[in-house]
Design a protein around this motif. Structure first.
Motif, short mmCIF file in Angstrom:
data_model
loop_
_atom_site.label_atom_id
_atom_site.label_comp_id
_atom_site.label_asym_id
_atom_site.label_seq_id
_atom_site.Cartn_x
_atom_site.Cartn_y
_atom_site.Cartn_z
N SER A 91 0.70 -1.29 -0.09
CA SER A 91 0.30 0.17 0.24
C SER A 91 1.14 1.15 -0.10
O SER A 91 1.96 1.41 0.95
CB SER A 91 -1.23 0.40 0.81
OG SER A 91 -1.49 -0.81 1.35
N ARG A 208 3.64 -6.55 7.94
CA ARG A 208 2.91 -7.32 6.64
C ARG A 208 2.02 -6.14 6.97
O ARG A 208 1.52 -6.01 6.00
CB ARG A 208 1.97 -8.47 6.96
CG ARG A 208 3.46 -10.00 7.04
CD ARG A 208 2.14 -10.86 7.19
NE ARG A 208 2.01 -11.65 8.07
CZ ARG A 208 0.58 -11.11 8.15
NH1 ARG A 208 -0.22 -11.40 7.89
NH2 ARG A 208 0.03 -11.35 9.78
N PHE A 209 2.17 -5.05 7.83
CA PHE A 209 0.97 -4.24 7.32
C PHE A 209 1.12 -3.05 6.65
O PHE A 209 1.96 -2.29 5.89
CB PHE A 209 1.36 -3.68 9.06
CG PHE A 209 0.04 -2.30 9.10
CD1 PHE A 209 -1.32 -2.02 10.00
CD2 PHE A 209 0.35 -1.14 8.25
CE1 PHE A 209 -2.18 -1.60 9.64
CE2 PHE A 209 -0.92 0.27 8.81
CZ PHE A 209 -2.00 -0.73 9.15
N GLY A 210 -0.26 -3.01 5.15
CA GLY A 210 -0.35 -2.69 4.50
C GLY A 210 -0.10 -3.28 3.41
O GLY A 210 0.17 -2.64 2.13
N ALA A 211 0.61 -4.82 3.14
CA ALA A 211 1.28 -5.40 2.34
C ALA A 211 -0.61 -6.30 1.75
O ALA A 211 -0.86 -7.11 2.65
CB ALA A 211 2.02 -5.97 2.64
N VAL A 212 -1.07 -6.15 1.07
CA VAL A 212 -1.77 -7.04 0.77
C VAL A 212 -2.49 -8.39 1.02
O VAL A 212 -0.94 -8.89 -0.17
CB VAL A 212 -2.92 -6.22 -0.48
CG1 VAL A 212 -4.43 -7.29 -1.26
CG2 VAL A 212 -2.55 -4.59 -0.86
N ALA A 213 -3.23 -8.74 1.00
CA ALA A 213 -2.80 -9.72 2.20
C ALA A 213 -3.63 -11.17 1.26
O ALA A 213 -4.39 -11.29 0.33
CB ALA A 213 -3.49 -10.62 3.93
N ARG A 243 4.22 -2.90 16.07
CA ARG A 243 3.45 -3.06 16.60
C ARG A 243 1.64 -2.70 15.91
O ARG A 243 0.77 -3.80 16.38
CB ARG A 243 2.71 -2.48 17.79
CG ARG A 243 3.21 -1.28 17.77
CD ARG A 243 2.68 0.37 18.57
NE ARG A 243 1.38 0.78 18.14
CZ ARG A 243 0.75 0.57 18.77
NH1 ARG A 243 -0.51 -0.37 18.73
NH2 ARG A 243 -0.43 1.96 17.76
N ARG A 244 1.82 -2.90 14.48
CA ARG A 244 0.69 -3.09 14.06
C ARG A 244 0.54 -4.08 13.48
O ARG A 244 -1.02 -4.63 12.69
CB ARG A 244 0.54 -1.93 12.86
CG ARG A 244 0.32 -0.67 13.16
CD ARG A 244 0.52 0.57 12.10
NE ARG A 244 2.23 0.50 11.14
CZ ARG A 244 2.65 0.93 10.50
NH1 ARG A 244 1.82 2.49 9.74
NH2 ARG A 244 3.63 0.97 10.04
N ASP A 245 1.28 -5.26 13.10
CA ASP A 245 1.34 -6.30 12.40
C ASP A 245 1.24 -7.33 13.76
O ASP A 245 2.73 -7.67 14.79
CB ASP A 245 2.71 -6.53 11.87
CG ASP A 245 3.10 -8.03 10.97
OD1 ASP A 245 1.90 -9.01 11.89
OD2 ASP A 245 3.34 -8.52 10.02
N PRO B 47 -7.99 -3.33 2.52
CA PRO B 47 -6.99 -4.27 2.33
C PRO B 47 -5.74 -4.18 2.61
O PRO B 47 -4.83 -2.67 2.85
CB PRO B 47 -6.57 -4.00 0.73
CG PRO B 47 -7.70 -3.38 0.13
CD PRO B 47 -8.15 -3.23 1.24
N GLY B 48 -4.60 -5.23 3.53
CA GLY B 48 -3.40 -4.46 4.12
C GLY B 48 -3.41 -4.22 5.44
O GLY B 48 -2.63 -4.84 5.88
N THR B 49 -5.32 -3.91 5.72
CA THR B 49 -4.93 -3.99 7.14
C THR B 49 -4.87 -5.27 7.96
O THR B 49 -5.04 -6.13 7.48
CB THR B 49 -5.98 -3.16 7.11
OG1 THR B 49 -7.19 -3.86 7.18
CG2 THR B 49 -5.93 -1.68 7.28
N LEU B 50 -4.03 -4.98 9.73
CA LEU B 50 -4.42 -6.26 10.43
C LEU B 50 -4.70 -5.79 12.22
O LEU B 50 -4.76 -4.56 12.03
CB LEU B 50 -2.19 -6.67 11.05
CG LEU B 50 -2.04 -7.06 9.38
CD1 LEU B 50 -0.47 -7.20 9.46
CD2 LEU B 50 -2.79 -8.31 8.73
N PRO B 51 -5.32 -6.81 12.67
CA PRO B 51 -5.66 -6.53 13.64
C PRO B 51 -4.57 -6.91 14.89
O PRO B 51 -3.43 -7.16 14.96
CB PRO B 51 -6.29 -8.07 13.49
CG PRO B 51 -6.30 -8.68 12.58
CD PRO B 51 -6.22 -8.50 11.94
N VAL B 52 -4.84 -5.58 15.69
CA VAL B 52 -3.98 -6.04 17.01
C VAL B 52 -5.22 -5.65 18.02
O VAL B 52 -5.91 -4.87 18.39
CB VAL B 52 -3.00 -4.11 16.55
CG1 VAL B 52 -2.53 -4.38 18.60
CG2 VAL B 52 -2.01 -4.30 16.29
N ASP B 275 -3.44 -13.88 11.49
CA ASP B 275 -3.16 -12.58 12.09
C ASP B 275 -3.28 -12.41 13.67
O ASP B 275 -2.73 -11.33 13.86
CB ASP B 275 -3.73 -11.34 10.86
CG ASP B 275 -3.80 -10.91 9.51
OD1 ASP B 275 -2.74 -11.55 8.93
OD2 ASP B 275 -5.02 -11.03 8.86
#
Lengths: 489, 477
Positions: A91, A208-213, A243-245, B47-52, B275
């Motif tokens: 992203s 991986r935050f912002g890498a489209v999964a 810390r977002r991943d 897209p690309g966001t992740l949970p914390v 995740d």
């Protein structure tokens, strides 16, 4: 454009990433010049189709800012002024991020991926977004909505995939380095096909935050460059906790790697299953030469076995398709991306996803939903999860008798464009040596290992225990120094 | 009617937790904000966001488990529940499938037929979805609620009627509020439940069950249960068979509708959430949460009837809100008479508290203030009427000491016997006929004189002293 000008461009682009950075910081080369050279080269080799989106305005603005700060004597980041590019599933705030899919043709993220943020913080200049297989699903870059990437070594052949643009742009000297993503070999295989150095880091080493999964438990972002040292330089910028991943390791650090005089006393594991019937003669010959080089440098080869090797490819496709089916369900036409004209909600979902996704993506979504569906879960997903544990154990056992594993990155060299499009199962086989590494979460590096009889690049894959990226780089550096980056092999 | 059928009911209760932020991102967890103002790329599933993970949501769920005496496994994990709906941005709900945070537990509660216990199967944590707004032929989505932490409590089928179910839900709501993990505001939808119900004859296996989804008030739950018992009874009595299905309840129309049959049941394709790492709980931390739990309503009410001789009804009133019960306990702990404390709370404190707090009684009084008030009444310094009218409203939500306030406001009753005697003599002189009647044996007239004296002295006299002086003076002639 004058000859003098293009000679200058050639000279700039022949520098390593590290050397270009040194010159920019010393004032011998301006960031704007470096970026100019990159765009000149990208323009001259546009036929390779490496980029989906270029950001000339943004790149020149960033380069000029670096030059201005240097002129004022301010300190700048580790990659100051260096033209790089990132795969189009990473992203970029304000710059469209398509994942090479029609679905996201006009999607502009409101935030930067963690790795993009780190590149910007290091003052790297991002020149654009690189072509790839749609949603990173493919091994030849032919599933891209924006067309295939051609191999700079032979334009009738594929660049590999899914990070085909990332590998070809580096090999064609359009940029000094790039980022790709690797779920089952998507950095290493195109690096091997194009003759670049590509690292798939330890799972959890890079955010991986912002890498489209694509497949969350397997995806990692990694660098592609022309030399081992450049690769480590780029990796040191993107590695580390975020810390977002929640899967990013809080204590991971990469602080460079030792340069070894020789490999005396070091044990190199040779996985016997990697040299089976599927391996082409041309690749086998180069890899055996490489192993001989390791021996000549003082290392002793040890034969090891990954007994679960035969099950790894199936395990990979079950796990990755299951996760992909879920990860890509968000593309429903409600919030972003394309939306088809439709009559009612289920029709909206149906038409949007039918129109938005290409054939390979649909195939994997269907396989993924199949293996997760009630009645089949135990036979597929659960069994694959158990195999994941066994595959990890096999690698652990192998690493109890050696420091590193060496073998081919892919069974063949780059194949002609269009040849395998019709046969997905054969395409999947190109990942056979790379997927076990993702399943086990290990770091692996593909380094150039000369060329086969047809003059096409061959990749040597080095695999290390988790978090031992430094060891990969030390081995690879020795090999690169000894063989001139594989050219003197 | 065929009275031989016994309904068997299990509930799934969804309760929004009142954490400051959402479960997997930093967005505020607030109700009532303008649509789509409390969201970010993470809770919108970009897209690309992740949970914390918000650890506080885990803590709240575990505290609920501890409050009902459940097992808290050391290891718990997250799973994806996959389905398409516009209010679910990622097209999966992050939930817990086979390893929930809480296993087992039980809730005891009182019904008119005596004490009952419902066994809890599990409590797991998940994220809430957004909300669809249908208007003018369009459907809009509000994602503010998406990602609010939701605790799901699943009971075993231990309930056998609507009244019992409501009594259980009331007890459960009280526990949730006592431990402070949710406001349980029904009108805000922060507590919703699904009803699983089947009929059977005594001694026979349970019949086919139906599930009525998304009941957002206790009365709706009760009505839906009654309706479903009636519907299934009618089918069975007519020789038919109940279909296993999911049903919807229309509270306005007072009837349920079939949504989908078992054959059309969604396949949620659960699998472990890649995740999010599993939740590993620290034993010492869980023990600290356990130690910090308050004594719950059921136990407090039992103690009030046992130790203080209060009626079950009074004990229920006093323990309905934890703040009220805490006030009672605190005041009694200072040495106040439990019954007198209870009476003052149930009268004036509850009235003021409800005026201010509505569904949740607000308590604007400290145990020390209440104890002070009781002492003033006890010591004859001030009467109950003056407390209601002049004192309570003035010291409510302040830290003013009642004694000081009464003194400074000149509200203290006069205990001066001479002053009272003068007033008494004057009243007797003004009412000679009544005085004679009294002396002739009509002792009821004493109250008449007390009233007159109190009125003449504007209530500032201690009624007990007035009584004594009157008795003496009336006998004098």
């Amino acid at each position: 454009m004058s000859n003098i000008h293009s000679e200058k461009t050639e000279e700039i682009l022949s520098l390593t990433l590290i050397e270009a950075g040194r010159r920019i910081r010393s004032g011998a080369l301006s960031a704007v010049e470096a970026v100019g050279a990159a765009f000149a080269r990208i323009g001259a080799t546009a036929g390779l189709n490496t980029f989906i989106t270029l950001d000339e305005a943004g790149a020149y603005r960033a380069a000029a800012a670096v030059d201005a700060r240097l002129a004022r004597g301010e300190t700048v980041g580790a990659l100051a002024g260096i033209p790089v590019a990132v795969k189009d599933n990473l992203s970029t705030k304000g710059l469209r991020t398509t994942c090479a899919s029609r679905f996201l043709e006009n999607y502009v993220p409101p935030f930067d991926a963690a790795v993009v943020e780190r590149l910007r913080d290091a003052d790297a200049v991002i020149v654009g977004k690189l072509n790839m297989d749609e949603f990173a699903m493919g091994s030849s870059n032919e599933t891209s909505y924006f067309g295939p990437v051609l191999n700079p070594a032979d334009e009738t052949r594929v660049a590999g995939g899914s990070s085909g643009g990332s590998a070809a742009a580096v090999a064609a000297r359009q940029v000094f380095g790039s980022l790709g993503t690797d779920t089952g070999g998507s950095i290493r295989q195109p690096a091997a096909y194009c003759g670049a150095v590509g690292l798939k880091p330890t799972y959890s080493a890079v955010s991986r935050f912002g890498a489209v999964a694509f497949a969350s438990s397997l995806d990692q972002v990694g660098p592609l460059t022309r030399t081992v040292a450049d690769n480590a330089a780029l990796f040191s910028v993107i590695a580390g906790h975020d810390r977002r991943d929640a899967t990013s390791a809080p204590d991971y650090q990469f602080l460079g790697y030792p340069r070894w005089e020789s490999l005396k006393g070091r044990r190199v594991g040779v996985v016997k299953e990697f040299f089976g019937a599927g391996l082409s003669a041309g690749v086998r010959e180069r890899i055996e030469r490489a192993l001989a080089v390791f021996e000549s440098l003082g290392a002793s080869p040890v034969e090891v076995s990954i007994k679960t090797f035969d099950a790894a490819l199936a395990t990979y496709y079950i796990l990755s398709c299951a996760e992909a089916a879920s990860n890509l369900a968000r593309f429903d036409g409600i919030k972003y991306g394309c939306r088809a004209d439709a009559d009612g909600l289920s029709d909206l979902y149906y038409r949007t996803r039918t129109e938005g996704f290409g054939a390979e993506v649909k195939r994997r979504i269907m396989m993924g939903n199949y293996v997760l569906s009630s009645g089949y879960y135990d036979a597929y997903y659960l069994k694959a999860s158990k195999l994941r544990t066994l595959i990890k154990a096999d690698f652990d056992r192998a690493f109890s008798v050696c420091e590193i594993l060496a073998g081919p990155t892919a069974p063949t060299t780059a194949f002609p464009v269009g040849r395998r499009v019709s046969d997905p199962a054969e395409n999947y086989l190109t990942d056979v040596y790379t997927v076990p590494v993702n399943i086990a979460g290990l770091p692996a590096l593909s380094v150039p290992c000369g060329r086969d009889g047809g003059g096409l690049p061959v990749g040597l894959q080095l695999i290390a225990p988790a978090r031992a990226e430094d060891r990969l780089f030390s081995f690879a550096q020795c090999f690169e120094d000894e063989t001139g980056g594989g050219e003197r092999l | 009617m065929n009275g031989a059928y016994i309904p068997t009911i299990g509930l799934e209760i969804h309760c929004e937790l009142k954490t400051a932020s959402k479960i997997f991102c930093g967005c505020p967890n607030v109700f009532g904000a303008p649509p789509n103002t409390q969201c970010c790329p993470v809770c919108l599933g970009f897209p690309g966001t992740l949970p914390v993970l918000n650890r506080r949501a885990v803590e709240y769920t575990v505290r609920m488990g501890l409050a009902i005496g459940a097992e808290i496994p050391a290891f718990s994990k997250w799973d994806r529940k996959n389905y398409f709906y516009p209010d679910l941005p990622k097209a999966w709900q992050t939930s817990q499938y086979d390893l929930p945070l809480v296993k087992g537990g039980r809730v005891a509660f009182m019904t008119p037929d005596g004490e009952k216990t419902v066994r809890i199967e599990r409590i797991h944590l998940e994220e809430d979805a957004g909300k669809l707004i249908h208007e003018n032929g369009f459907t809009r989505v509000d994602y503010n609620r998406g990602g609010v932490p939701l605790m799901e409590i699943v009971t075993l089928p231990d309930l056998h009627g609507a009244a019992e179910a409501v009594a259980f839900l009331t007890e459960l709501k009280s526990i949730i509020k006592y431990i402070g993990v949710s406001d349980v505001k029904m009108q805000e939808g922060s507590l919703r439940c699904d009803v699983n119900l089947s009929l059977s004859r005594p001694g026979e296996p349970l019949g086919t069950r139906t599930e009525t989804k998304n009941l957002n008030s206790f009365s709706a739950a009760a009505r839906a249960i009654e309706f479903e018992i009636g519907r299934q009874t009618e089918i069975l009595a007519g020789g038919g068979s109940v279909l296993q299905e999911t049903r919807r309840w229309d509270d306005a129309k007072g009837r349920g509708y079939a949504l989908r049959s078992k054959e059309d049941a969604q396949d949620y394709r659960y699998f472990p959430e890649p995740d999010l790492p599993p939740v590993v709980l620290d034993r010492a931390e869980v023990e600290a949460w356990r130690r910090a739990l308050p004594v719950l309503r059921y136990e407090r009410a039992g103690r009030y009837t046992r130790e203080f001789g209060l009626s079950g009804y009074d004990a229920g009133l006093l323990t309905g809100d934890r703040a009220v019960s805490d006030l009672f306990d605190g005041t009694v702990a200072l040495g106040a008479n439990p019954k007198k404390t209870a009476n003052l709370i149930m009268g004036d404190v509850l009235r003021l508290g409800r005026e201010e707090g509505g569904e949740d009684v607000a308590v604007g009084l400290s145990p020390a203030q209440l104890y002070g008030l009781l002492s003033l009444i006890e010591g004859g310094v001030i009467g109950l009427a003056a407390v209601q009218k002049d004192v309570l409203p003035r010291i409510w939500n302040t830290d003013i000491d009642p004694e000081t306030f009464v003194k400074e406001a000149g509200l203290a009753q006069s205990g001066d016997a001479d002053e009272i005697a003068a007033a008494v003599r004057e009243i007797i002189a003004q009412n000679p006929r009544q005085a004679d009647d009294y002396r002739a044996g009509n002792e009821k007239l004493l109250a008449f004189f007390v009233g007159r004296v109190m009125k003449a002295t504007k209530g500032k006299c201690n009624p007990k002293t007035v009584n004594e002086v009157l008795t003496t003076e009336l006998k004098k002639r």
